[in-house]
Design a protein around this motif. Structure first.
Motif, PDB file in Angstrom:
ATOM      1  N   ILE A 186      -5.966   2.100   0.870  1.00  0.00           N
ATOM      2  CA  ILE A 186      -5.019   1.348   0.024  1.00  0.00           C
ATOM      3  C   ILE A 186      -5.301  -0.162   0.677  1.00  0.00           C
ATOM      4  O   ILE A 186      -5.138  -0.502  -0.263  1.00  0.00           O
ATOM      5  CB  ILE A 186      -4.155   2.437  -0.629  1.00  0.00           C
ATOM      6  CG1 ILE A 186      -4.347   3.010  -1.287  1.00  0.00           C
ATOM      7  CG2 ILE A 186      -3.069   1.556  -1.179  1.00  0.00           C
ATOM      8  CD1 ILE A 186      -3.253   4.284  -1.231  1.00  0.00           C
ATOM      9  N   ARG A 187      -5.201  -0.030   2.091  1.00  0.00           N
ATOM     10  CA  ARG A 187      -4.959  -1.792   2.769  1.00  0.00           C
ATOM     11  C   ARG A 187      -5.410  -2.576   1.803  1.00  0.00           C
ATOM     12  O   ARG A 187      -5.894  -3.708   1.156  1.00  0.00           O
ATOM     13  CB  ARG A 187      -3.981  -1.665   3.572  1.00  0.00           C
ATOM     14  CG  ARG A 187      -3.029  -1.208   3.822  1.00  0.00           C
ATOM     15  CD  ARG A 187      -3.004  -1.513   5.506  1.00  0.00           C
ATOM     16  NE  ARG A 187      -3.244  -0.512   6.509  1.00  0.00           N
ATOM     17  CZ  ARG A 187      -2.943   0.322   7.172  1.00  0.00           C
ATOM     18  NH1 ARG A 187      -0.737   0.103   7.499  1.00  0.00           N
ATOM     19  NH2 ARG A 187      -3.097   1.484   8.164  1.00  0.00           N
TER      20      ARG A 187
ATOM     21  N   ALA B 290       1.176  -1.352   0.342  1.00  0.00           N
ATOM     22  CA  ALA B 290       0.185  -0.358  -0.117  1.00  0.00           C
ATOM     23  C   ALA B 290       0.885   1.359   0.416  1.00  0.00           C
ATOM     24  O   ALA B 290       0.443   2.192  -0.344  1.00  0.00           O
ATOM     25  CB  ALA B 290      -1.308   0.258   1.122  1.00  0.00           C
ATOM     26  N   HIS B 291       1.585   0.975   0.483  1.00  0.00           N
ATOM     27  CA  HIS B 291       3.279   2.485   0.594  1.00  0.00           C
ATOM     28  C   HIS B 291       3.026   2.914  -1.373  1.00  0.00           C
ATOM     29  O   HIS B 291       3.664   3.599  -1.494  1.00  0.00           O
ATOM     30  CB  HIS B 291       3.952   2.206   1.437  1.00  0.00           C
ATOM     31  CG  HIS B 291       3.723   2.947   2.824  1.00  0.00           C
ATOM     32  ND1 HIS B 291       3.328   3.715   3.302  1.00  0.00           N
ATOM     33  CD2 HIS B 291       3.326   1.948   4.101  1.00  0.00           C
ATOM     34  CE1 HIS B 291       3.287   4.009   4.754  1.00  0.00           C
ATOM     35  NE2 HIS B 291       3.526   2.908   4.994  1.00  0.00           N
TER      36      HIS B 291
ATOM     37  N   ARG C 127      -1.945  -3.263 -10.095  1.00  0.00           N
ATOM     38  CA  ARG C 127      -1.487  -2.417 -11.356  1.00  0.00           C
ATOM     39  C   ARG C 127      -3.106  -2.037 -11.195  1.00  0.00           C
ATOM     40  O   ARG C 127      -3.846  -0.867 -12.070  1.00  0.00           O
ATOM     41  CB  ARG C 127      -1.366  -3.818 -12.560  1.00  0.00           C
ATOM     42  CG  ARG C 127      -1.484  -3.245 -14.071  1.00  0.00           C
ATOM     43  CD  ARG C 127      -1.154  -3.684 -15.229  1.00  0.00           C
ATOM     44  NE  ARG C 127      -1.625  -4.966 -14.700  1.00  0.00           N
ATOM     45  CZ  ARG C 127      -1.472  -6.263 -14.991  1.00  0.00           C
ATOM     46  NH1 ARG C 127      -0.020  -6.720 -14.183  1.00  0.00           N
ATOM     47  NH2 ARG C 127      -2.044  -7.161 -14.387  1.00  0.00           N
ATOM     48  N   ASP C 128      -4.277  -3.174 -10.897  1.00  0.00           N
ATOM     49  CA  ASP C 128      -6.094  -2.184 -10.993  1.00  0.00           C
ATOM     50  C   ASP C 128      -6.481  -1.449 -10.307  1.00  0.00           C
ATOM     51  O   ASP C 128      -6.641  -0.156 -10.276  1.00  0.00           O
ATOM     52  CB  ASP C 128      -6.871  -3.303 -10.283  1.00  0.00           C
ATOM     53  CG  ASP C 128      -6.576  -4.629 -11.353  1.00  0.00           C
ATOM     54  OD1 ASP C 128      -6.161  -4.328 -13.126  1.00  0.00           O
ATOM     55  OD2 ASP C 128      -7.224  -5.617 -11.543  1.00  0.00           O
ATOM     56  N   LEU C 129      -4.936  -1.116  -9.218  1.00  0.00           N
ATOM     57  CA  LEU C 129      -5.798  -0.344  -7.816  1.00  0.00           C
ATOM     58  C   LEU C 129      -4.753   1.038  -8.822  1.00  0.00           C
ATOM     59  O   LEU C 129      -5.130   2.076  -7.880  1.00  0.00           O
ATOM     60  CB  LEU C 129      -4.438  -0.264  -6.789  1.00  0.00           C
ATOM     61  CG  LEU C 129      -5.520  -1.536  -5.783  1.00  0.00           C
ATOM     62  CD1 LEU C 129      -4.987  -1.478  -4.113  1.00  0.00           C
ATOM     63  CD2 LEU C 129      -7.144  -0.784  -5.792  1.00  0.00           C
TER      64      LEU C 129
ATOM     65  N   HIS D 254       2.570   5.679  -3.091  1.00  0.00           N
ATOM     66  CA  HIS D 254       4.774   6.710  -3.235  1.00  0.00           C
ATOM     67  C   HIS D 254       3.599   7.225  -5.575  1.00  0.00           C
ATOM     68  O   HIS D 254       5.026   7.959  -5.282  1.00  0.00           O
ATOM     69  CB  HIS D 254       5.001   5.960  -3.269  1.00  0.00           C
ATOM     70  CG  HIS D 254       5.556   6.236  -1.638  1.00  0.00           C
ATOM     71  ND1 HIS D 254       6.662   4.413  -0.705  1.00  0.00           N
ATOM     72  CD2 HIS D 254       5.160   6.912  -0.612  1.00  0.00           C
ATOM     73  CE1 HIS D 254       6.565   5.520   0.359  1.00  0.00           C
ATOM     74  NE2 HIS D 254       5.992   6.642   0.076  1.00  0.00           N
ATOM     75  N   ASP D 255       3.159   5.679  -5.683  1.00  0.00           N
ATOM     76  CA  ASP D 255       3.208   5.924  -7.087  1.00  0.00           C
ATOM     77  C   ASP D 255       2.180   6.535  -7.264  1.00  0.00           C
ATOM     78  O   ASP D 255       1.595   7.192  -8.948  1.00  0.00           O
ATOM     79  CB  ASP D 255       2.493   4.502  -7.706  1.00  0.00           C
ATOM     80  CG  ASP D 255       4.269   3.988  -7.542  1.00  0.00           C
ATOM     81  OD1 ASP D 255       5.337   4.299  -8.207  1.00  0.00           O
ATOM     82  OD2 ASP D 255       4.140   2.491  -7.870  1.00  0.00           O
ATOM     83  N   GLY D 256       1.522   7.873  -6.815  1.00  0.00           N
ATOM     84  CA  GLY D 256       0.429   8.400  -7.252  1.00  0.00           C
ATOM     85  C   GLY D 256      -1.011   8.359  -6.425  1.00  0.00           C
ATOM     86  O   GLY D 256      -1.963   9.534  -6.884  1.00  0.00           O
ATOM     87  N   ASP D 257      -1.267   7.631  -5.245  1.00  0.00           N
ATOM     88  CA  ASP D 257      -2.423   7.046  -5.050  1.00  0.00           C
ATOM     89  C   ASP D 257      -2.600   8.149  -4.464  1.00  0.00           C
ATOM     90  O   ASP D 257      -1.802   8.122  -3.264  1.00  0.00           O
ATOM     91  CB  ASP D 257      -2.232   5.899  -5.256  1.00  0.00           C
ATOM     92  CG  ASP D 257      -3.947   5.935  -4.646  1.00  0.00           C
ATOM     93  OD1 ASP D 257      -5.516   5.572  -4.429  1.00  0.00           O
ATOM     94  OD2 ASP D 257      -4.834   4.252  -5.191  1.00  0.00           O
TER      95      ASP D 257
END
Length: 486
Positions: free
Chosen positions: A251-252, A236-237, A270-272, A241-244
C-alpha cells in the motif's frame, strides 16, 4: 612450499586451526576438490569457511594495495608535468583503468580507489587488520566511511577503538559503535558532514534483475525523510483499516507511486480504495513495452552495412603476413568475419605482449595497434565508401540518420565498463575531425567522462573497422569493443 604434516595427514584436518594466518600457505590448505569436505566434521566445515573468509580478506587487501600503488605512480607522474583541465586527471584516469581491468563500473572503481588510498594511508591499521584476516572488506568499508572527512587525530582514536572489537562484531554493531565514538569526539565534524551530504541530495533510479525498477530519494535531511515516510505510512494504515487487504509495504509503494505521478493525496487514497487489487495496472501492458532490439543483449552482429546497402567484412587472417589492404576480400567477406577479425587482432596483440617485458609492453602494444590500423585502412575505407564517390559526410556535425545508425550500432558508451546510453553521449570522431572524417568508420558514442579520458596522451582509442574499436591503457592493456548490432 611444504604443508604441515598435521594438516594433511591427521584425521581432524582443521582441528585447533581457527587462526591459521592467511596467505599462500593457507591457500594450499584450502585447495582441493569438494570431496575433501565430505570427511570433515560440522565444526571443521565451519573452520574451513572461516579460513576461506580470512584468505579472501588477505587477497582483497593485496588488491587494494596494488590499486593504491598504481594511483600513487600515476599522480606522481602528473605532478611532475603540466595538468590539462580539459582531460581527466591522473587519479580519474586510474579509476577508469581499474574499472576496465576488473570489469566493474566507474563508480565501483572510484569506491575501491578511495578505500585503497585510505587503507594504505590514514587507515593503515585497518588495512593491516584486513590483510591479517581479523576483519573483512565490509568492516573495512564501515571504518572508512564513518571516519571520512574527520580530523586526523579523531580518525586515529576512532580507528583504534573500532579495531578493538571489530573482529567479534557484525557490520551493524561496528557501525553503531563507531557512530557513538565519533559523536562523542567530533560532533561538529558530524554536523558538517551531514550538511555536505544534504547539499548533494538527489533522486536515483536503477533497474532490478526481476525486470522491476527502484526509485529512491537519497541524502535527504533526516527530518524530511522521516516526515515523508510517516505521512505515507499513516495514510497506508488508514487505507488498510478501510478494507484493503494488501500488505502495508504494498500500500505504501502504491500510494507513493500515485502521489509522485501527480495525484493529490485524497484522490490517491480514493483510487486505491476503489481498486484494492489493482496490481496488474501497475505493470506495463504489452503495447507499452518497447520492441526488443534486433540482436539479443551481448550479441555481436557480424556484418557491416555499407552506404549502398551491401554487406562487407575485412579479411580475417592478420596473424600471417601483411594485413588486408583492400580488394574484394576486404569488402565482401562472409558472415562472421568481423567477429573473426576481432579475435585475430586479440591473438596478434597477445603474441606481441608475450614477446616483450612489462616495461616495454605499453609502447609495443601501441605500435602494434597503429600497424593494424594502417594495414586495414584501405580496406576499411573501401568497404565504408561503397559506391559513393566521396568517403564520409561534409562538415563536422553528423546528420541525424548517421547518428541513429551509430547509436544503434553501440547502445552505450564504447568504454568497456560504461553503461551510459549512447543517446546521452557525445558522438566522438575517433580520429579528430580534419584529418579525420565524419563517417560511420570514424564515429563512436563516448560519454563526456570517457571523451575526456580519450584526450589523455597515455590512453589510445582506435577504430580499426566501423564499430570495432581498440582501447589501449597506460599500462599497455588492450580492450576490443565490438558493435552490439548493425
Amino acid at each position: 612450499m611444504s604443508v604441515p604434516a598435521e594438516i594433511v595427514g591427521h584425521q581432524r584436518e582443521w582441528a585447533d586451526r581457527e587462526w591459521f594466518p592467511p596467505g599462500p600457505q593457507l591457500a594450499i590448505c584450502l585447495s582441493g576438490g569438494k570431496e575433501r569436505l565430505a570427511d570433515l566434521t560440522d565444526d571443521e566445515l565451519l573452520q574451513v569457511a572461516a579460513a576461506a573468509r580470512r584468505q579472501t580478506s588477505w587477497a582483497q587487501a593485496r588488491e587494494l594495495a596494488a590499486i593504491a600503488e598504481l594511483a600513487q605512480r600515476r599522480t606522481q607522474a602528473e605532478a611532475d608535468g603540466d595538468p590539462d583541465y580539459r582531460i581527466l586527471s591522473a587519479r580519474e584516469s586510474v579509476t577508469e583503468e581499474v574499472a576496465a581491468a576488473l570489469t566493474i563500473t566507474s563508480n565501483a572503481s572510484a569506491t575501491l580507489l578511495h578505500l585503497a588510498e585510505n587503507l594504505t594511508g590514514p587507515l593503515a591499521a585497518t588495512g593491516a587488520a584486513l590483510e591479517a584476516g581479523r576483519i573483512d572488506l565490509a568492516k573495512a568499508r564501515v571504518v572508512c566511511d564513518l571516519t571520512d572527512q574527520l580530523p586526523e587525530p579523531v580518525v586515529e582514536r576512532v580507528e583504534a577503538a573500532a579495531l578493538e572489537k571489530a573482529s567479534t562484531q557484525t557490520t551493524g554493531q561496528l557501525r553503531r559503535r563507531i557512530r557513538r565514538i565519533v559523536q562523542r569526539l567530533a560532533p561538529e565534524a558530524i554536523e558538517e558532514r551531514k550538511r555536505d551530504a544534504v547539499r548533494r541530495r538527489r533522486v536515483e533510479l536503477w533497474d532490478n534483475p526481476s525486470g522491476t525498477s527502484d526509485l529512491a530519494l537519497c541524502d535527504l535531511a533526516p527530518e524530511d525523510a522521516h516526515a515523508i515516510y510517516n505521512k505515507i505510512t499513516a495514510a497506508a494504515h488508514g487505507i488498510g483499516h478501510d478494507g484493503d487487504t494488501r500488505s502495508l509495504n504494498t500500500i505504501r509503494a502504491d500510494l507513493a507511486t500515485h502521489l509522485l505521478r501527480g495525484s493529490p493525496l485524497p484522490d490517491a487514497i480514493r483510487d486505491l480504495l476503489a481498486n484494492p487489487c489493482a496490481d496488474a495496472d501497475l505493470v506495463s501492458r504489452p503495447d507499452d513495452v518497447p520492441s526488443a532490439p534486433a540482436s539479443p543483449p551481448g550479441h555481436t552482429s557480424l556484418t557491416v552495412t555499407m552506404p549502398n546497402g551491401a554487406s562487407g567484412t575485412p579479411s580475417s587472417d592478420i596473424t600471417r603476413g601483411p594485413l588486408p589492404s583492400g580488394g574484394s576480400e576486404g569488402r565482401h567477406g562472409g558472415e562472421g568475419e568481423l567477429s573473426v577479425l576481432a579475435d585475430v587482432i586479440d591473438q596478434r596483440l597477445t603474441q606481441v605482449g608475450g614477446r616483450v617485458s612489462s616495461r616495454e609492453l605499453p609502447g609495443e602494444i601501441r605500435r602494434a595497434v597503429r600497424w593494424i590500423q594502417r594495414g586495414l585502412a584501405e580496406a576499411r575505407e573501401a568497404a565504408c565508401r561503397g559506391d559513393d564517390e566521396v568517403h564520409g559526410r561534409p562538415g563536422y556535425r553528423p546528420p541525424v540518420a548517421l547518428r541513429r545508425e551509430i547509436e544503434a550500432r553501440h547502445a552505450t558508451c564504447v568504454f568497456p565498463s560504461c553503461n551510459q546510453p549512447s543517446h546521452r553521449c557525445d558522438l566522438d570522431h575517433t580520429v579528430p575531425w580534419r584529418p579525420g572524417v565524419t563517417c560511420r568508420c570514424n564515429l563512436a558514442p563516448l560519454c563526456r567522462r570517457h571523451h575526456r579520458l580519450k584526450q589523455r596522451p597515455d590512453w589510445r582509442l582506435v577504430q580499426v573497422w566501423p564499430g570495432l574499436l581498440i582501447w589501449v591503457t597506460p599500462a599497455g592493456a588492450w580492450y576490443i569493443v565490438r558493435p552490439d548490432r548493425q
